[in-house]
Design an enzyme around this catalytic site. Sequence first.
Site, PDB file in Angstrom:
ATOM      1  N   CYS A  42      45.408  -7.610  -3.694  1.00 59.25           N
ATOM      2  CA  CYS A  42      44.132  -8.557  -3.793  1.00 59.25           C
ATOM      3  C   CYS A  42      43.196  -8.215  -4.564  1.00 59.25           C
ATOM      4  CB  CYS A  42      43.441  -8.987  -2.489  1.00 59.25           C
ATOM      5  SG  CYS A  42      44.717  -9.609  -1.451  1.00 59.25           S
ATOM      6  N   CYS A  92      39.889 -17.811   8.050  1.00 63.02           N
ATOM      7  CA  CYS A  92      40.834 -17.259   7.007  1.00 63.02           C
ATOM      8  C   CYS A  92      40.871 -17.814   5.706  1.00 63.02           C
ATOM      9  CB  CYS A  92      42.274 -17.243   7.748  1.00 63.02           C
ATOM     10  SG  CYS A  92      42.313 -16.742   9.381  1.00 63.02           S
ATOM     11  N   CYS A  93      41.101 -17.119   4.680  1.00 63.27           N
ATOM     12  CA  CYS A  93      41.142 -17.679   3.362  1.00 63.27           C
ATOM     13  C   CYS A  93      42.595 -18.331   3.382  1.00 63.27           C
ATOM     14  CB  CYS A  93      40.774 -16.827   2.229  1.00 63.27           C
ATOM     15  SG  CYS A  93      42.314 -15.591   2.218  1.00 63.27           S
TER      16      CYS A  93
END
Length: 397
Positions: free
Chosen positions: A82, A213-214
């Site tokens: 990420c 949560c993304c």
Amino acid sequence: MNSRVLIAGVGMVPFTRPSAGASYDEMGAAAAEAALDDAGLSYDQVGQVYAGYVYGDSTAGQRVVYQLGMTRVPVLNVNNNCASGSSALWLARQAVASGVTECALAVGFEQMPPGALTTKWNDRPPPLLAFKSALEDIYAVDPALPMTPQYFAAAAQEYLDSTDATAETLAAVSVKARSHAGRNPLAVFRDPITLDDVLSSPTVAGVLTRLQCCPPTSGAAATVVCTEEFARKHGLDPRVAIAAQALESDDDDLFDARSAIALVGTGVTQRTAERVYAEAGVDPADLDVVELHDCFTINEVLTYEGLGLCEPGGAAKFIAEGDNTYGGRVVTNPSGGLLSKGHPLGATGLAQIAEITWQLRGTAGARQVPDARLGLQHNLGLGTAGVVTILERLSAR
């Protein structure tokens, strides 16, 4: 490496749900073109290119920038989970600061599939094998659930058990994220939500619900960096510079800690932040605006403390008193962050840089942080790669 590196231009495309997004090459080229237009440059003036992405085949970076031109420049493809976009910028900044090139482009993009992150290669040892073993040693891992949220669910439970934070503390982070995203036309989720909405949404893992949560997201962002001499030579007027930047991986005592909080990168965050504060000669109290890696609500909470925005164990008070938003001590994630703006893995770090740049230029519109002069960007990839960047507003010429 003592040459100051300037942010010549930034660009991004609106982030979208995977089903609504364009292809990675279209999005990446559009973001790169936007950054070049913002800088007032053409692609043939770029000396090196660094492309960050996770979900893609080799040389996807070439596929993206060849649409802008085929100029024989080196194109490096970067996969650091990420933190891929920020890692691409870290390499571009190094190349410029060392004098290898006068101008470099970092572009990040992701065309993500729907649903939770999953392992794509099942015929070889996974990169996070040691992390998974360490987590299983301290947490009841459910093999039926995706692994990534379980790391953060374990960290959340550990944090709640050791501080006065509550489930409402974590949920408040999502509420704040949506409030900020409502001012950002580039964000995916802009409708306001309440604490009850967050807490009553479906459970993903442990104490974490879906709205903590993304979401899987598609998108792209880019940054052009250059030397001061290059800017003068080409009549550019950059308003923002990189004051300090650092990238770190884990220390050799990581697994000895037997801590889920450690496994999700808090040590990397703290050490990297300390390095950039020292290099830039600033204190956390000097920051006006921060874009941090809120892949899950707990990670924003942990990062407040890792970056020194509040004292250890003090995140609940920091949140309750509104010190993380407009009118407080420091505005965190005015873009809406990963939770609401979205998290296309390779693009995230460069989208954070774009947001901080716009804030320091004073061009962030309805989400503008008043008189922002100093900003920090934090981007984290499990496994682990952590990048912290401090940007400063330059005095008018």
